[in-house]
Design an enzyme around this catalytic site. Structure first.
Site, PDB file in Angstrom:
ATOM      1  N   ASN A 156     -22.490  22.999 -11.967  1.00 33.10           N
ATOM      2  CA  ASN A 156     -21.923  24.349 -11.835  1.00 33.10           C
ATOM      3  C   ASN A 156     -20.463  24.448 -12.290  1.00 33.10           C
ATOM      4  OD1 ASN A 156     -21.248  22.858  -9.557  1.00 33.10           O
ATOM      5  ND2 ASN A 156     -21.055  24.653  -8.268  1.00 33.10           N
ATOM      6  N   GLU A 254     -18.871  16.131  -1.519  1.00 28.27           N
ATOM      7  CA  GLU A 254     -18.663  17.577  -1.357  1.00 28.27           C
ATOM      8  C   GLU A 254     -20.005  18.236  -1.599  1.00 28.27           C
ATOM      9  OE1 GLU A 254     -16.216  18.873  -0.068  1.00 28.27           O
ATOM     10  OE2 GLU A 254     -14.812  17.214  -0.232  1.00 28.27           O
TER      11      GLU A 254
HETATM   12  P1  NDP Z   1     -28.129  17.511  -7.032  1.00 28.71           P
HETATM   13  O1  NDP Z   1     -27.445  17.237  -5.751  1.00 28.71           O
HETATM   14  O2  NDP Z   1     -29.510  17.018  -7.224  1.00 28.71           O
HETATM   15  O3  NDP Z   1     -27.288  16.891  -8.259  1.00 28.71           O
HETATM   16  C1  NDP Z   1     -25.913  16.607  -8.245  1.00 28.71           C
HETATM   17  C2  NDP Z   1     -25.640  15.327  -9.022  1.00 28.71           C
HETATM   18  O4  NDP Z   1     -26.271  14.209  -8.359  1.00 28.71           O
HETATM   19  C3  NDP Z   1     -26.218  15.329 -10.439  1.00 28.71           C
HETATM   20  O5  NDP Z   1     -25.391  14.589 -11.294  1.00 28.71           O
HETATM   21  C4  NDP Z   1     -27.543  14.612 -10.244  1.00 28.71           C
HETATM   22  O6  NDP Z   1     -28.095  14.081 -11.427  1.00 28.71           O
HETATM   23  C5  NDP Z   1     -27.138  13.531  -9.268  1.00 28.71           C
HETATM   24  N1  NDP Z   1     -28.259  12.944  -8.532  1.00 28.71           N
HETATM   25  C6  NDP Z   1     -29.488  13.482  -8.294  1.00 28.71           C
HETATM   26  N2  NDP Z   1     -30.236  12.620  -7.594  1.00 28.71           N
HETATM   27  C7  NDP Z   1     -29.498  11.523  -7.367  1.00 28.71           C
HETATM   28  C8  NDP Z   1     -29.718  10.278  -6.696  1.00 28.71           C
HETATM   29  N3  NDP Z   1     -30.874  10.012  -6.082  1.00 28.71           N
HETATM   30  N4  NDP Z   1     -28.730   9.368  -6.656  1.00 28.71           N
HETATM   31  C9  NDP Z   1     -27.547   9.624  -7.246  1.00 28.71           C
HETATM   32  N5  NDP Z   1     -27.271  10.767  -7.918  1.00 28.71           N
HETATM   33  C10 NDP Z   1     -28.227  11.716  -7.965  1.00 28.71           C
HETATM   34  O7  NDP Z   1     -28.075  19.053  -7.292  1.00 28.71           O
HETATM   35  P2  NDP Z   1     -28.989  19.914  -8.296  1.00 28.71           P
HETATM   36  O8  NDP Z   1     -28.353  19.910  -9.605  1.00 28.71           O
HETATM   37  O9  NDP Z   1     -30.419  19.474  -8.267  1.00 28.71           O
HETATM   38  O10 NDP Z   1     -28.913  21.349  -7.614  1.00 28.71           O
HETATM   39  C11 NDP Z   1     -29.776  21.624  -6.518  1.00 28.71           C
HETATM   40  C12 NDP Z   1     -29.079  22.473  -5.501  1.00 28.71           C
HETATM   41  O11 NDP Z   1     -27.968  21.762  -4.984  1.00 28.71           O
HETATM   42  C13 NDP Z   1     -28.478  23.778  -6.011  1.00 28.71           C
HETATM   43  O12 NDP Z   1     -29.412  24.793  -6.094  1.00 28.71           O
HETATM   44  C14 NDP Z   1     -27.439  24.043  -4.967  1.00 28.71           C
HETATM   45  O13 NDP Z   1     -28.016  24.603  -3.826  1.00 28.71           O
HETATM   46  C15 NDP Z   1     -26.938  22.659  -4.630  1.00 28.71           C
HETATM   47  N6  NDP Z   1     -25.711  22.337  -5.405  1.00 28.71           N
HETATM   48  C16 NDP Z   1     -24.529  22.515  -4.783  1.00 28.71           C
HETATM   49  C17 NDP Z   1     -23.362  22.291  -5.478  1.00 28.71           C
HETATM   50  C18 NDP Z   1     -22.064  22.500  -4.836  1.00 28.71           C
HETATM   51  O14 NDP Z   1     -21.054  22.571  -5.528  1.00 28.71           O
HETATM   52  N7  NDP Z   1     -22.007  22.582  -3.541  1.00 28.71           N
HETATM   53  C19 NDP Z   1     -23.360  21.896  -6.879  1.00 28.71           C
HETATM   54  C20 NDP Z   1     -24.666  21.719  -7.437  1.00 28.71           C
HETATM   55  C21 NDP Z   1     -25.777  21.927  -6.706  1.00 28.71           C
HETATM   56  P3  NDP Z   1     -29.153  14.933 -12.274  1.00 28.71           P
HETATM   57  O15 NDP Z   1     -28.438  16.141 -12.747  1.00 28.71           O
HETATM   58  O16 NDP Z   1     -29.534  14.007 -13.339  1.00 28.71           O
HETATM   59  O17 NDP Z   1     -30.279  15.268 -11.327  1.00 28.71           O
END
Ligand code: NDP
Length: 498
Positions: A156, A254
């Protein structure tokens, strides 16, 4: 006509741009134009991550020994390059994440601010001295880098979140393995290019794109990685925190938010409405600090609702690359599905759909993931739409009889990131500041944002570990070493009990 050439981007490991050992790549497309391919990126796996960790260990040996003001010089240089590439970077953010270009420009500026601030720490990074309890003894603290650190970031804020983790980590002398969100790797590639051009030694910043479950997980499990700085969902953050704890790894995570604004009857309505509309629907509600709940004192509820719906109906929806646009598409098909699912859940739960609620289709809308700005009224605290992070342009509105009840509603969620109250009553403002359960509290301002020299982060399910930014970032990215020096000319009786 020749087909448009799709650029392929590589990982950056040990100062070289290289292909993933998996030999696989994946494509990223523009969320506003599904047929526009942003680029092709490495589908890396655990082996790539571990190769990057090994390179980072070598980089650490060089960088940890580089004086902090000299590290700062590299960050200042990177800041200058980013400034030169600011327009291109803003466009990249809009094209791969979908946010309006004005928000993307703000994100670039914000990234520059944190780089400037972090570089300045190179001439501070204070320890402290204190009198020893013993004669002829010096006692003080110094800071050392944490070591190799994993940087795992969401889609985001594809530039600002990496920037606000990487610059403070670098100034403290760490070497990094950076795993950006799979949906937005181009901003990450370009930020890495910028640090490369700025003269960062090989191995100090390594970039590995690919799925979190493989690349991110390998970083969490590697004994050579001493810390993880993560932003993303509460689900993954909690998993990373748990797995890291078993390995005694330092973590800052976070995570989500369910941020509420309270509007009291004496509020400046114009100010409140401006802040709420921007907070709820700006960046399509895909900010961790987005406003997702509003709690309005009953005396002004009807007037507030009429004006809220009027202002929301005037928002222009479309491709964020057009500077006239207020609300752009969601970042992905899965984001759109999730938002539409929550709108369905809200309706089934008995909330009143006061505005919006539809997927937008037809014409250019078919090219992107568009959902109307949506407002639910008649929401109660037990509903899922009142409790769970929707992460889209959906606002839930509550009525409260007074400040006390409004704060109870505000505090009735597992999250605790940001919050706001609109009032002209200083006594009520302070009562709010002292009781609302969030890490960031605003008075007469939206739930959004924060300044780079102040701590950023939340309570409960919104965050764990040290805050980001400000001096808190230096505390996370360094280890404090306590030094005792006996400088007596001769041996003396020096009883110690611990
Ligand atoms: P995630 O928490 O899945 O992803 C965030 C990061 O973590 C990405 O780089 C992702 O990689 C990585 N990741 C995913 N799985 C693992 C793992 N098992 N071990 C280590 N790293 C991992 O968020 P999403 O992008 O799937 O978004 C889903 C929801 O999360 C959103 O709809 C929102 O509700 C919330 N979100 C909240 C944010 C905030 O700022 N508070 C920001 C983004 C999401 P990859 O992209 O390859 O999956």
């Amino acid at each position: 006509m020749a087909a448009t050439q799709i650029a392929t981007y590589k990982n950056y490991i040990g100062g070289r741009w290289i292909e993933s050992v998996t030999g696989r790549t994946y494509q990223v497309h523009n969320p506003a134009r599904k047929d526009q391919i942003v680029g092709e990126f490495q589908t890396s796996g655990a082996d790539d991550a571990l190769q990057a960790v090994a390179a980072a260990k070598e980089g650490l040996a060089v960088w940890a020994g580089t004086p902090a003001p000299a590290r700062a010089a590299v960050i200042y240089k990177a800041l200058e390059i980013l400034g030169r590439r600011a327009d291109e970077m803003a466009q990249t953010i809009t094209i791969e994440e979908g946010k309006p270009i004005g928000d993307a420009q703000g994100e670039v500026k914000r990234s520059m601010n944190i780089m400037e601030y972090a570089a300045g720490e190179g001439r501070r990074m204070f320890g402290y001295t204190t009198p020893s309890e013993l004669p002829n003894t010096a006692a003080y603290t110094i800071r050392r880098p944490l070591g190799v650190v994993g940087i795992i970031t969401p889609w985001n804020f594809p530039l600002a979140i990496p920037a606000w983790k990487i610059a403070p980590a670098l100034i403290c002398g760490n070497a990094l393995v950076f795993k950006p969100a799979s949906a937005t790797p181009l901003s990450a590639v370009k930020l890495t290019e910028i640090y490369e051009e700025a003269g960062l030694p090989a191995g100090v910043l390594n970039l590995v794109t690919g799925p979190g479950a493989q690349v991110g997980n390998a970083l969490v499990e590697s004994p050579d990685v001493k810390g993880i700085s993560f932003t993303g969902s509460t689900e993954i953050g909690t998993e990373i925190y748990g797995e890291s704890a078993k390995r005694l790894k330092k973590v800052q995570a976070e995570m989500g938010g369910k941020n509420a604004v309270i509007v009291l009857s004496d509020a400046d309505m114009d100010k409140a409405l401006g802040g709420i509309v921007q907070g709820a629907f700006g960046s399509t509600g895909q900010r961790c600090t987005a406003t997702s709940r509003v709690i309005v004192e009953e005396e002004v509820y009807d007037q507030f609702m009429a004006e809220l719906i009027d202002r929301t109906s005037k928002l222009k929806i479309g491709d964020g690359i057009n500077p006239e646009i207020d609300v752009s598409p969601l970042a992905s098909q899965s984001q759109k599905d999730k938002v539409l699912e929550y709108i369905g859940i809200g309706t089934e739960e008995g909330a009143n759909l006061a505005y919006g609620g539809r997927e937008l289709t037809g014409g250019d809308y078919d090219q992107g993931y568009y959902v109307e700005p949506t407002i639910f009224t008649g929401v109660s605290t037990g509903m899922r739409i009142a409790q769970e992070e929707i992460f889209g342009p959906v606002l839930t509105v509550f009525k409260a009889k007074d400040l006390k009840e409004a704060i109870e509603i505000s505090n009735s969620v597992e999250f605790g990131l940001s919050s706001s109250v609109y009032t002209k009553d200083i006594t009520k403002a302070y009562e709010y500041i002292n009781t609302v359960a969030t890490g960031m509290v605003h008075v007469n301002a939206s739930t959004l944002g924060g300044e780079v020299h102040l701590p950023f982060g939340g309570l409960n399910s919104s965050g764990v570990g040290q805050r980001e930014q400000g001096t808190a970032a230096v505390d996370f990215f360094s280890e404090v070493i306590t030094v005792y020096i006996d400088h007596a000319a001769e041996a003396t009786e020096r009883a110690r009990f611990i």
